[in-house]
Design a protein around this motif. Structure first.
Motif, PDB file in Angstrom:
ATOM      1  N   ARG B 292       0.820  -1.203   0.000  1.00 38.91           N
ATOM      2  CA  ARG B 292       0.000   0.000   0.000  1.00 38.91           C
ATOM      3  C   ARG B 292       0.866   1.269   0.000  1.00 38.91           C
ATOM      4  NH1 ARG B 292      -4.807  -2.259   0.126  1.00 38.91           N
ATOM      5  NH2 ARG B 292      -4.187  -4.410   0.511  1.00 38.91           N
ATOM      6  N   TYR B 295       2.224   1.734  -3.437  1.00 43.98           N
ATOM      7  CA  TYR B 295       1.148   2.122  -4.347  1.00 43.98           C
ATOM      8  C   TYR B 295       0.809   3.597  -4.185  1.00 43.98           C
ATOM      9  CZ  TYR B 295      -3.420   2.126  -6.653  1.00 43.98           C
ATOM     10  OH  TYR B 295      -4.472   2.411  -7.469  1.00 43.98           O
ATOM     11  N   HIS B 296       0.697   4.020  -2.919  1.00 42.99           N
ATOM     12  CA  HIS B 296       0.349   5.426  -2.693  1.00 42.99           C
ATOM     13  C   HIS B 296       1.497   6.336  -3.086  1.00 42.99           C
ATOM     14  CE1 HIS B 296      -3.576   4.658  -1.228  1.00 42.99           C
ATOM     15  NE2 HIS B 296      -3.121   3.775  -0.333  1.00 42.99           N
ATOM     16  N   CYS B 298       3.458   5.787  -5.637  1.00 45.31           N
ATOM     17  CA  CYS B 298       3.356   5.910  -7.095  1.00 45.31           C
ATOM     18  C   CYS B 298       2.210   6.827  -7.488  1.00 45.31           C
ATOM     19  CB  CYS B 298       3.153   4.536  -7.734  1.00 45.31           C
ATOM     20  SG  CYS B 298       4.612   3.514  -7.616  1.00 45.31           S
ATOM     21  N   ARG B 299       1.098   6.708  -6.754  1.00 46.25           N
ATOM     22  CA  ARG B 299      -0.067   7.561  -7.037  1.00 46.25           C
ATOM     23  C   ARG B 299       0.272   9.023  -6.779  1.00 46.25           C
ATOM     24  NH1 ARG B 299      -5.315   6.603  -8.566  1.00 46.25           N
ATOM     25  NH2 ARG B 299      -6.130   7.515  -6.650  1.00 46.25           N
ATOM     26  N   ASN B 306      -3.066   3.905 -11.934  1.00 47.47           N
ATOM     27  CA  ASN B 306      -4.003   3.031 -11.252  1.00 47.47           C
ATOM     28  C   ASN B 306      -3.584   1.594 -11.469  1.00 47.47           C
ATOM     29  OD1 ASN B 306      -6.387   2.574  -9.796  1.00 47.47           O
ATOM     30  ND2 ASN B 306      -7.298   4.330 -10.885  1.00 47.47           N
ATOM     31  N   LEU B 309      -4.493  -4.235  -7.015  1.00 51.89           N
ATOM     32  CA  LEU B 309      -3.604  -4.855  -6.035  1.00 51.89           C
ATOM     33  C   LEU B 309      -4.213  -6.189  -5.610  1.00 51.89           C
ATOM     34  CD1 LEU B 309      -2.836  -1.803  -3.713  1.00 51.89           C
ATOM     35  CD2 LEU B 309      -1.754  -2.435  -5.854  1.00 51.89           C
ATOM     36  N   PHE B 339       5.403  -1.548  -9.856  1.00 53.63           N
ATOM     37  CA  PHE B 339       4.516  -0.446 -10.252  1.00 53.63           C
ATOM     38  C   PHE B 339       5.126   0.355 -11.398  1.00 53.63           C
ATOM     39  CE2 PHE B 339       2.669  -0.936  -5.887  1.00 53.63           C
ATOM     40  CZ  PHE B 339       1.431  -1.335  -6.333  1.00 53.63           C
ATOM     41  N   ASP B 374       4.067  -8.921 -11.336  1.00 55.24           N
ATOM     42  CA  ASP B 374       3.374  -7.845 -12.040  1.00 55.24           C
ATOM     43  C   ASP B 374       3.194  -8.248 -13.489  1.00 55.24           C
ATOM     44  OD1 ASP B 374       5.457  -6.581 -13.913  1.00 55.24           O
ATOM     45  OD2 ASP B 374       6.538  -6.654 -12.005  1.00 55.24           O
TER      46      ASP B 374
END
Lengths: 127, 438
Positions: B292, B295-296, B298-299, B306, B309, B339, B374
């Motif tokens: 997480r 992911y955040h 990268c966001r 997007n 996950l 990612f 991935d």
């Protein structure tokens, strides 16, 4: 019940007064404030007998909360006031030191006033 | 007198024959040599029996001369040339004696002994020469052997020096990698301290915000139930409306303050200095947390990014003794790479491509297997064995240090006695498989 709050942040004072508005109005508690460990010791010198509970921050410029605690434990043991220390989140080292120096209880920042009120109630009942 | 040239010829033939034994030349020369040996013997007997001694000298001399000329021309007998040459004085002595015997028999008989000596002397000369040459050859051979020995020593030394050079080069490479890793760790450590410091400093004012907004809500409640009741009805509605708005605003302040507070807490948790101590750790929770976090991260860099996950955790995963900060760093590296890979593929394809990053754990034969998969760009075959090397990166200059996987490799293999495997199909997927012994 007279409580001495020791914290170098001046804004702690209105916060406590507002949080305990009802209790203060009903004369259940009474607050006094000191902005440093030294000031707290001066205050205790004069009004030692009145104070039942001391709530002290640890990280303060000058005398730290731990030093204040050890002064209190060495100089005012009759009757010993209840001392609660406020430790920062996750600060294990200070927590351990405060325990060693004879703190009665701990509160972690940020202060949860509901928990504090609960604790005060038990002290009133026990005292 | 004619006896010596025959003997010399016979001995020469026998010597060569003996020398050729056990060499590749033997089959070629054996029969010829044996035959010529016998021929020489036969010739000696025949001339002794049927010819007088005047002719015998010539027969013996020319027989030897013939053999010498023939041998001289042969390449196989090249090494016997000094020996062959030593025979010429005997030929000359015999022929000269024979000539003198025919032309001036008186003179010959007068100096008979001297001619005899000349022939015998030159016969002895052959073997003196021969022995001498042999000695010289032996000395040459010793020198050659010593040269070979030196040659071997030099080669050995050179090889050793080369090996040492390579070792030193490897060490330098390793040192360079270690240095950069140290710098990187130092940077991360100081960054960690910095964030811890900032988080601490932010925490106090944030507490005031939260506490004052809460206490203000309480005060508003008190206001509503207390003084507000005494207002005339007309004013009451207006005041209630304002108090309503204020309450909502305070709730929002509290809500966002709490949000900031949880971020600060997370920062404090992550920046707690790595003790390097192994402690019981829930790997599933750690993997989930870092998935997480990555992911955040990268966001935060790319709002449009997007990805799906997927987590597949084995509920029987035991609590492992690992260095959580280190394993966390491995997860962060793998997830960040995953990612990055899917976002690159998304940029390329767009359209119907659905980026997905999957992490799964499974307990297999006494070790915990963690798979990070991935469906991104994959790793080309030819660089697959290089990606764990320090400084190797496929990212554009400045975007990657090339140390992430190298550090991860060290942490897993050297720090936790585990291993990392890679499966990948270019353009389809990449899967990192970490095994940590339980």
């Amino acid at each position: 019940m007279k409580i001495l709050v020791v914290d170098d942040e001046a804004d702690v004072q209105p916060l406590f007064l507002q949080r305990f508005r009802k209790e203060i109005r009903n004369h259940e508690v009474e607050f006094d404030f000191a902005l440093s460990g030294e000031e707290a010791l001066d205050y205790l010198e004069k009004k030692h007998s009145e104070v039942v509970l001391i709530l002290s921050d640890i990280n303060m410029p000058g005398m730290s909360g731990i030093e204040l605690l050890s002064h209190i434990r060495h100089e005012y043991d009759m009757p010993p006031p209840v001392v609660m220390m406020i430790t920062a989140y996750g600060d294990e080292e200070n927590h351990r030191q405060a325990m060693q120096n004879g703190a009665d209880d701990f509160l972690t920042k940020p202060l949860d006033f509901n928990i504090l009120k609960e604790k005060l109630k038990t002290f009133v009942h026990n005292g | 007198m004619y006896f010596f040239p025959f003997l010399a010829a016979y001995l020469l033939i026998r010597r060569i024959q003996k020398a050729f034994k056990n060499t590749p030349l033997y089959p070629k020369w054996n029969r010829l040599l044996s035959a010529s040996g016998l021929a020489v013997l036969a010739l000696f007997i025949v001339s002794g029996l049927y010819f007088n001694h005047k002719v015998n000298g010539f027969i013996a001399g020319f027989t030897l001369l013939g053999i010498l000329f023939y041998a001289n021309k042969e390449d196989d007998l090249k090494m016997y040339k000094p020996l062959l040459k030593a025979h010429f004085p005997l030929v000359v002595a015999v022929l000269l004696s024979s000539v003198v015997l025919i032309i001036a028999p008186d003179f010959y008989s007068q100096w008979d002994n001297y001619f005899g000596f000349a022939v015998f002397g030159s016969f002895i000369w052959i073997y003196a020469r021969w022995a001498n040459t042999k000695k010289q050859q032996q000395e040459l051979k010793i020198v050659a052997d010593q040269k070979d020995e030196l040659e071997i020593m030099v080669t050995e030394r050179t090889a050793e020096i080369n090996r040492q050079k390579e070792e030193l080069q490897d060490t330098i490479k390793e040192l360079r990698a270690t240095q950069v890793q140290l710098i990187q760790q130092e940077k991360l450590a100081s960054l960690g301290e910095l964030t811890a410091g900032i988080a601490h400093e932010i925490q106090n004012p944030l507490n005031f915000v939260n506490n004052f907004s809460e206490v203000s809500t309480e005060l508003l409640d008190e206001l509503k139930t207390g003084p507000l009741e005494k207002l005339p009805e007309a004013e009451k509605e207006y005041a209630t409306e304002i108090i309503q708005d204020l309450t909502v605003n305070l709730e929002k302040i509290t809500h966002h303050g709490k949000r900031a507070d949880s971020i600060v807490k997370a920062m404090l948790q992550h920046s707690r200095t790595s003790t390097g101590q192994k402690e019981p750790t829930d790997i599933n929770a750690l993997a989930d947390e870092y998935l997480r976090l990555s992911y955040h991260g990268c966001r935060a860099k790319d709002k449009s990014f997007n990805a799906q996950l997927v987590t597949n955790f084995d509920p029987t995963t035991p609590i492992l003794k690992v260095v959580p900060q280190d394993i966390g760093r491995v997860f962060l590296n793998l997830f960040n790479n995953a990612f990055y890979s899917v976002s690159e593929k998304k940029k390329e394809l767009n359209g119907s491509y659905e980026p997905a990053v999957e992490v799964s754990t499974i307990l297999l034969n006494g070790s915990l297997e963690i798979r990070v998969k991935d469906n991104g760009t994959g790793i080309p075959e030819h660089i697959r064995d290089k990606i764990m090397q320090p400084f190797f990166t496929t990212k554009p200059t400045g975007a990657g240090t090339g140390l992430g996987l190298s550090l991860s490799y060290d942490i897993i293999v050297k720090g936790h006695e585990g291993k990392i495997d890679i499966k990948s199909n270019e353009g389809e997927f990449t899967e990192f498989i970490i095994c940590i012994p339980v």
